[in-house]
Scaffold this active site. Sequence first.
Site, PDB file in Angstrom:
ATOM      1  N   HIS A 255     -45.089  -0.613 -50.887  1.00  0.00           N
ATOM      2  CA  HIS A 255     -45.544  -1.379 -52.054  1.00  0.00           C
ATOM      3  C   HIS A 255     -45.807  -2.831 -51.684  1.00  0.00           C
ATOM      4  CE1 HIS A 255     -41.562  -3.308 -52.927  1.00  0.00           C
ATOM      5  NE2 HIS A 255     -41.062  -2.164 -52.501  1.00  0.00           N
TER       6      HIS A 255
ATOM      7  N   ASP B  90     -45.822  -5.491 -53.919  1.00  0.00           N
ATOM      8  CA  ASP B  90     -45.140  -6.507 -54.736  1.00  0.00           C
ATOM      9  C   ASP B  90     -43.746  -6.790 -54.190  1.00  0.00           C
ATOM     10  OD1 ASP B  90     -44.427  -3.855 -55.594  1.00  0.00           O
ATOM     11  OD2 ASP B  90     -43.436  -4.730 -57.325  1.00  0.00           O
TER      12      ASP B  90
ATOM     13  N   ASP C  62     -38.985  -6.644 -48.291  1.00  0.00           N
ATOM     14  CA  ASP C  62     -39.049  -5.498 -49.187  1.00  0.00           C
ATOM     15  C   ASP C  62     -40.219  -5.730 -50.150  1.00  0.00           C
ATOM     16  OD1 ASP C  62     -38.617  -3.456 -51.027  1.00  0.00           O
ATOM     17  OD2 ASP C  62     -36.842  -4.370 -51.901  1.00  0.00           O
TER      18      ASP C  62
ATOM     19  N   GLU D  29     -43.849  -1.844 -57.938  1.00  0.00           N
ATOM     20  CA  GLU D  29     -42.754  -0.935 -57.579  1.00  0.00           C
ATOM     21  C   GLU D  29     -41.428  -1.473 -58.077  1.00  0.00           C
ATOM     22  OE1 GLU D  29     -39.462   0.677 -55.070  1.00  0.00           O
ATOM     23  OE2 GLU D  29     -40.109  -1.395 -55.338  1.00  0.00           O
ATOM     24  N   GLU D  30     -41.266  -2.784 -57.985  1.00  0.00           N
ATOM     25  CA  GLU D  30     -39.979  -3.394 -58.301  1.00  0.00           C
ATOM     26  C   GLU D  30     -39.667  -3.428 -59.793  1.00  0.00           C
ATOM     27  OE1 GLU D  30     -37.940  -3.811 -56.120  1.00  0.00           O
ATOM     28  OE2 GLU D  30     -38.817  -4.488 -54.230  1.00  0.00           O
TER      29      GLU D  30
ATOM     30  N   ASP E 124     -40.196   1.954 -46.889  1.00  0.00           N
ATOM     31  CA  ASP E 124     -39.407   1.107 -47.775  1.00  0.00           C
ATOM     32  C   ASP E 124     -37.911   1.335 -47.573  1.00  0.00           C
ATOM     33  OD1 ASP E 124     -38.934  -0.776 -49.700  1.00  0.00           O
ATOM     34  OD2 ASP E 124     -39.432   0.500 -51.412  1.00  0.00           O
TER      35      ASP E 124
ATOM     36  N   HIS F 295     -33.657  -8.631 -52.582  1.00  0.00           N
ATOM     37  CA  HIS F 295     -33.625  -9.072 -53.980  1.00  0.00           C
ATOM     38  C   HIS F 295     -32.781 -10.323 -54.178  1.00  0.00           C
ATOM     39  CE1 HIS F 295     -34.808  -4.821 -55.670  1.00  0.00           C
ATOM     40  NE2 HIS F 295     -35.517  -5.180 -54.612  1.00  0.00           N
TER      41      HIS F 295
END
Length: 485
Positions: free
Chosen positions: A77, A79, A116, A146-147, A170, A458
């Site tokens: 992904h 994003d 990520d 995705e997030e 991922d 994150h």
Amino acid sequence: MDYKITGYEPEKLFHFFEEISAIPRGSGNEKGISDYLVKFAKDRGLEVIQDDAYNVVIKKAGSRGAEDHAPVMLQGHMDMVCEKRAGVEHDFEKDGLDLIIRDGRLTANGTTLGGDNGVAVALMLMVLDDDEIEHPPVECVFTTEEEVGLNGAKALDKSVLKARTMINMDSEDEGVATVSCAGGLRVQFTKEIKRTTVQGSLLTLKVEGLLGGHSGQDIDKERQNADLLMARMIQRLLKETKGQLVSFNGGTKDNAIPRECEASLIYESDEEAAKAEELACELAETYAEELTPAEPDFSCEISCETNRTAEAIPQDAAKEFICAMRLAPNGIQKRNIKMDGFVVVSLNLGVVRTEEDRIVMIFSPRSSVASLQEDTKERLNTLAETFGFTVSHSSEYPGWSFKEDSPVREICKESYKELFGEDLKIEAIHAGLECGLFSDAIKGLDAIAIGPTIANCHTPDEYLTLDSFERFYEFLKDILSRLAK
């Protein structure tokens, strides 16, 4: 552009990562990176598809001798989660990342790095750009949002894909392959409120310095949730002093464990405000004693200003709000003892905010068992009903179950053993991956998730181990070469 990463091979791989890091690409803001990918493909004469959700599929023919082989899908992904430390001036909508290299690790200055899943984007670009490697026909799938619920993967028209073998990139531990994951969704509580104007002393509380982390990968580390810690303090203050809640704001992403939270209460009596300030300081000291062994940078800032006017939340609504948080399920809910305590069910209260006319709470439940996920939804529905919140569910995505027979898994195991002399570890994870959506939509899909080492995703402490990234490309090339035989 002037590239910062030097001394690693292939050089272009790291340059691609730097180029995409210069493009803002938070969830919902992917048009820029999507257009970059389209231009990349067109500049190289490759087939490219861009849909209304800004997903991009780029196809490349197989290398000489492998033109007629079965295609393989490479997927990741584009994003990233946009988190920053308190006081850091960075506009994720407009600013590229400020990359820092230290001791072989790549980080971003005060923000998340976007490894990520920027590593997957850079890796696919390298495969598409490198005409020297041996590979079958490849379909590189770059998804959006995705997030925030795997929205891009949901929206993508899977019929454009011919591959029945999928390599998702991922996964975030070198030497580990993921073969199963949890499903998830977003649950939002909302309560309408009518504020009243109150004059007096304003007590402000700020919880900062917590570790936070990924609500799937780090949920088993027992990290403190800033929202719930603040709710604990506010409940005591409302019970033992005569104040009214004005604001309560913590967390920015439902899939990130909140690291910071700020709240305020107003007191008509200066004496009562002083009493509340003293109690808050005592509570902060108690929490510090409890937390600092695991949360060494925890801090709680307390201040009080007199002669203030604020719009206060009604007492009943404030009590229901705080009680709902205090009773909300959070963290690990169920483990599988036979699988070394693997987390089967969890929740994360990721976002709490008080707006002008409503209160909002957002949860991220996860489970690899569909019936247990339904049970979690029922529990949250009951909690919302009990305290007068309306509840909504969104961004639901399926789990990905283990497949007994997986040729791509065996190829990855053989490749890793021959390249590095060690066994590839096979595991299931509690985080969500897009493999579940693709497996649901494409009958007979054989999927695996692999990747280089990325830590503290994150959070602003996220880092990519550069030599791991370097080794992983060699691993990917060898897998593709084996698929081309």
